[in-house]
Design a protein around this motif. Structure first.
Motif, PDB file in Angstrom:
ATOM      1  N   SER A  79     104.111 -42.261   2.557  1.00 48.98           N
ATOM      2  CA  SER A  79     103.302 -42.254   3.542  1.00 48.98           C
ATOM      3  C   SER A  79     102.390 -43.226   3.554  1.00 48.98           C
ATOM      4  CB  SER A  79     102.573 -40.892   3.828  1.00 48.98           C
ATOM      5  OG  SER A  79     101.808 -40.589   2.553  1.00 48.98           O
ATOM      6  N   PHE A  80     101.446 -43.474   4.598  1.00 50.79           N
ATOM      7  CA  PHE A  80     100.525 -44.587   4.796  1.00 50.79           C
ATOM      8  C   PHE A  80      99.829 -44.113   5.950  1.00 50.79           C
ATOM      9  CE2 PHE A  80     104.119 -45.782   7.525  1.00 50.79           C
ATOM     10  CZ  PHE A  80     103.546 -46.192   8.645  1.00 50.79           C
ATOM     11  N   LEU A  81      98.611 -45.317   6.213  1.00 49.61           N
ATOM     12  CA  LEU A  81      97.782 -45.021   7.366  1.00 49.61           C
ATOM     13  C   LEU A  81      97.787 -45.995   8.462  1.00 49.61           C
ATOM     14  CD1 LEU A  81      94.599 -44.379   5.065  1.00 49.61           C
ATOM     15  CD2 LEU A  81      95.621 -42.814   6.598  1.00 49.61           C
ATOM     16  N   PRO A  82      98.642 -45.492   9.688  1.00 50.50           N
ATOM     17  CA  PRO A  82      99.020 -46.306  10.771  1.00 50.50           C
ATOM     18  C   PRO A  82      97.406 -46.436  11.296  1.00 50.50           C
ATOM     19  CG  PRO A  82     100.536 -44.480  10.835  1.00 50.50           C
ATOM     20  CD  PRO A  82      99.538 -44.214   9.684  1.00 50.50           C
ATOM     21  N   CYS A  83      97.135 -47.567  11.627  1.00 51.14           N
ATOM     22  CA  CYS A  83      95.842 -47.751  12.356  1.00 51.14           C
ATOM     23  C   CYS A  83      96.095 -48.762  13.627  1.00 51.14           C
ATOM     24  CB  CYS A  83      94.910 -48.602  11.413  1.00 51.14           C
ATOM     25  SG  CYS A  83      94.245 -47.905   9.777  1.00 51.14           S
ATOM     26  N   TYR A  84      95.322 -48.314  14.769  1.00 52.38           N
ATOM     27  CA  TYR A  84      95.401 -49.238  16.035  1.00 52.38           C
ATOM     28  C   TYR A  84      94.269 -48.666  16.711  1.00 52.38           C
ATOM     29  CZ  TYR A  84      98.248 -45.158  17.475  1.00 52.38           C
ATOM     30  OH  TYR A  84      98.895 -43.836  17.647  1.00 52.38           O
ATOM     31  N   TRP A  85      93.978 -49.672  17.553  1.00 49.20           N
ATOM     32  CA  TRP A  85      92.532 -49.137  18.562  1.00 49.20           C
ATOM     33  C   TRP A  85      92.871 -48.045  19.356  1.00 49.20           C
ATOM     34  CZ3 TRP A  85      89.042 -51.290  15.975  1.00 49.20           C
ATOM     35  CH2 TRP A  85      88.896 -52.655  15.424  1.00 49.20           C
ATOM     36  N   HIS A  86      91.900 -47.260  19.686  1.00 46.23           N
ATOM     37  CA  HIS A  86      92.166 -46.372  20.651  1.00 46.23           C
ATOM     38  C   HIS A  86      92.900 -46.665  22.096  1.00 46.23           C
ATOM     39  CE1 HIS A  86      90.684 -43.246  23.741  1.00 46.23           C
ATOM     40  NE2 HIS A  86      91.226 -42.436  22.805  1.00 46.23           N
ATOM     41  N   GLN A  87      92.684 -47.877  22.569  1.00 43.92           N
ATOM     42  CA  GLN A  87      93.199 -48.269  23.804  1.00 43.92           C
ATOM     43  C   GLN A  87      94.809 -48.534  23.484  1.00 43.92           C
ATOM     44  OE1 GLN A  87      92.955 -53.190  23.559  1.00 43.92           O
ATOM     45  NE2 GLN A  87      91.574 -52.131  25.057  1.00 43.92           N
ATOM     46  N   HIS A  88      95.504 -48.635  22.376  1.00 37.55           N
ATOM     47  CA  HIS A  88      96.659 -49.031  22.050  1.00 37.55           C
ATOM     48  C   HIS A  88      97.528 -47.713  21.796  1.00 37.55           C
ATOM     49  CE1 HIS A  88      95.968 -53.468  21.309  1.00 37.55           C
ATOM     50  NE2 HIS A  88      95.815 -53.287  22.468  1.00 37.55           N
ATOM     51  N   HIS A  89      96.772 -46.685  21.992  1.00 39.53           N
ATOM     52  CA  HIS A  89      97.444 -45.341  21.569  1.00 39.53           C
ATOM     53  C   HIS A  89      98.983 -44.903  22.302  1.00 39.53           C
ATOM     54  CE1 HIS A  89      97.854 -41.597  19.972  1.00 39.53           C
ATOM     55  NE2 HIS A  89      97.888 -40.802  20.927  1.00 39.53           N
ATOM     56  N   LEU A  90      99.010 -45.250  23.480  1.00 37.22           N
ATOM     57  CA  LEU A  90     100.046 -44.639  24.358  1.00 37.22           C
ATOM     58  C   LEU A  90     101.686 -45.276  23.639  1.00 37.22           C
ATOM     59  CD1 LEU A  90      98.917 -44.509  27.896  1.00 37.22           C
ATOM     60  CD2 LEU A  90      99.247 -42.987  26.384  1.00 37.22           C
ATOM     61  N   PHE A  91     101.900 -46.707  23.407  1.00 39.30           N
ATOM     62  CA  PHE A  91     102.967 -47.085  22.960  1.00 39.30           C
ATOM     63  C   PHE A  91     103.133 -47.367  21.541  1.00 39.30           C
ATOM     64  CE2 PHE A  91     103.940 -47.309  27.508  1.00 39.30           C
ATOM     65  CZ  PHE A  91     105.417 -47.243  27.389  1.00 39.30           C
ATOM     66  N   CYS A  92     102.046 -47.667  20.750  1.00 38.99           N
ATOM     67  CA  CYS A  92     101.950 -47.561  19.496  1.00 38.99           C
ATOM     68  C   CYS A  92     102.538 -46.017  18.986  1.00 38.99           C
ATOM     69  CB  CYS A  92     100.582 -47.833  18.896  1.00 38.99           C
ATOM     70  SG  CYS A  92     100.242 -49.649  18.833  1.00 38.99           S
ATOM     71  N   ALA A  93     101.917 -45.063  19.381  1.00 39.35           N
ATOM     72  CA  ALA A  93     102.341 -43.658  19.081  1.00 39.35           C
ATOM     73  C   ALA A  93     103.988 -43.550  19.634  1.00 39.35           C
ATOM     74  CB  ALA A  93     101.484 -42.697  20.205  1.00 39.35           C
TER      75      ALA A  93
END
Length: 262
Positions: A79-93
């Motif tokens: 496991s790891f910590l995926p990090c992305y800005w809040h604005q990029h949530h839709l397609f990173c998720a």
């Protein structure tokens, strides 16, 4: 940088099961989920998810940059910590959820411990995500504990939006770094770019238009030392901000290259 692969995680609960039992029936405000609202949410969740999936499918992911970074991390740790800005949530998720079957990945998401947050939790469970009920602003210590338990005991990779739902925009708060320091698990930056999108809310949240072209980028992993002073913490926060911006630029460049070739 070397690290032995951690012991195999304990079996996880049913995909998307609530981890934080404090909020299973009683919310942060003390309100309880009434039967009418609960059944309304149960009916609404599959409908909303169906619409989201139709919209997701209308948008085409045309490039993914940096997947070897993801493969290298999963080869070392469960496991790891995926990090992305809040604005990029839709397609990173969306990308992370799609990797669960092929890569043995378990992705976790923090959902508000409010009555209204229950609908989001139901949708995320149906989408295959693991739900952690908590709030970075109101239940921060408890959420941090649940994140740690998910990382270390269940092999869940809980997503962190380092600028949070309330900002400040593009400022990497220390939560992800503290988790990486305590757990020994790396942070992994993600970003995406869309050919056509609307930008809304304080953080310019990205909502791609239907039939948009999407490029995903994954940055290099970042391990955090066990001992970290205040100056080193601040420097690492700035480094991660730059890494996330660089990851976005990589996604933008990949998308532009694809559009130029069409």
């Amino acid at each position: 940088m070397t690290e032995q692969r951690a012991a195999e995680p304990k079996p996880a609960p049913t995909a998307g099961a609530l981890r934080n039992t404090l909020y299973r029936h009683t919310t942060r405000s003390g309100r309880r989920m009434g039967p009418v609202r609960r059944w309304t949410y149960r009916l609404a969740a599959p409908l909303v998810l169906g619409l989201v999936r139709l919209w997701w499918r209308s948008c085409r992911i045309v490039a993914v940059v940096g997947e070897p970074h993801l493969d290298a991390v999963l080869a070392r740790v469960p496991s790891f910590l995926p990090c992305y800005w809040h604005q990029h949530h839709l397609f990173c998720a969306r990308y992370l959820l799609a990797q669960q079957a092929s890569r043995g990945l378990r992705v976790g998401f923090l959902i508000s411990p409010s009555v209204d947050g229950e609908l989001g939790a139901m949708i995320m469970r149906r989408a295959g995500g693991h739900v952690i009920r908590g709030s970075s602003s109101n239940t921060g210590a408890l959420a941090l504990k649940e994140y740690f338990e998910a990382l270390m005991r269940e092999g869940v990779s809980p997503v962190i939006n380092p600028d949070g739902p309330r900002g400040p925009r593009f400022r990497f708060k220390p939560g992800a770094i503290l988790l990486a320091q305590m757990s020994g698990r790396p942070m992994l930056p993600f970003a995406y770019a869309a050919s056509r999108a609307s930008l809304i809310h304080w953080d310019r949240f990205v909502i791609p238009w239907p039939f948009a072209r999407i490029a995903i980028a994954i940055g290099p992993p970042r391990q955090v030392p066990r001992v970290l002073g205040a100056e080193a913490m601040a420097a690492l926060q700035r480094e991660m901000e730059q890494s996330l911006h660089a990851t976005y630029r990589a996604a933008r460049a990949a998308l532009d290259a694809h559009l130029d070739s069409e």
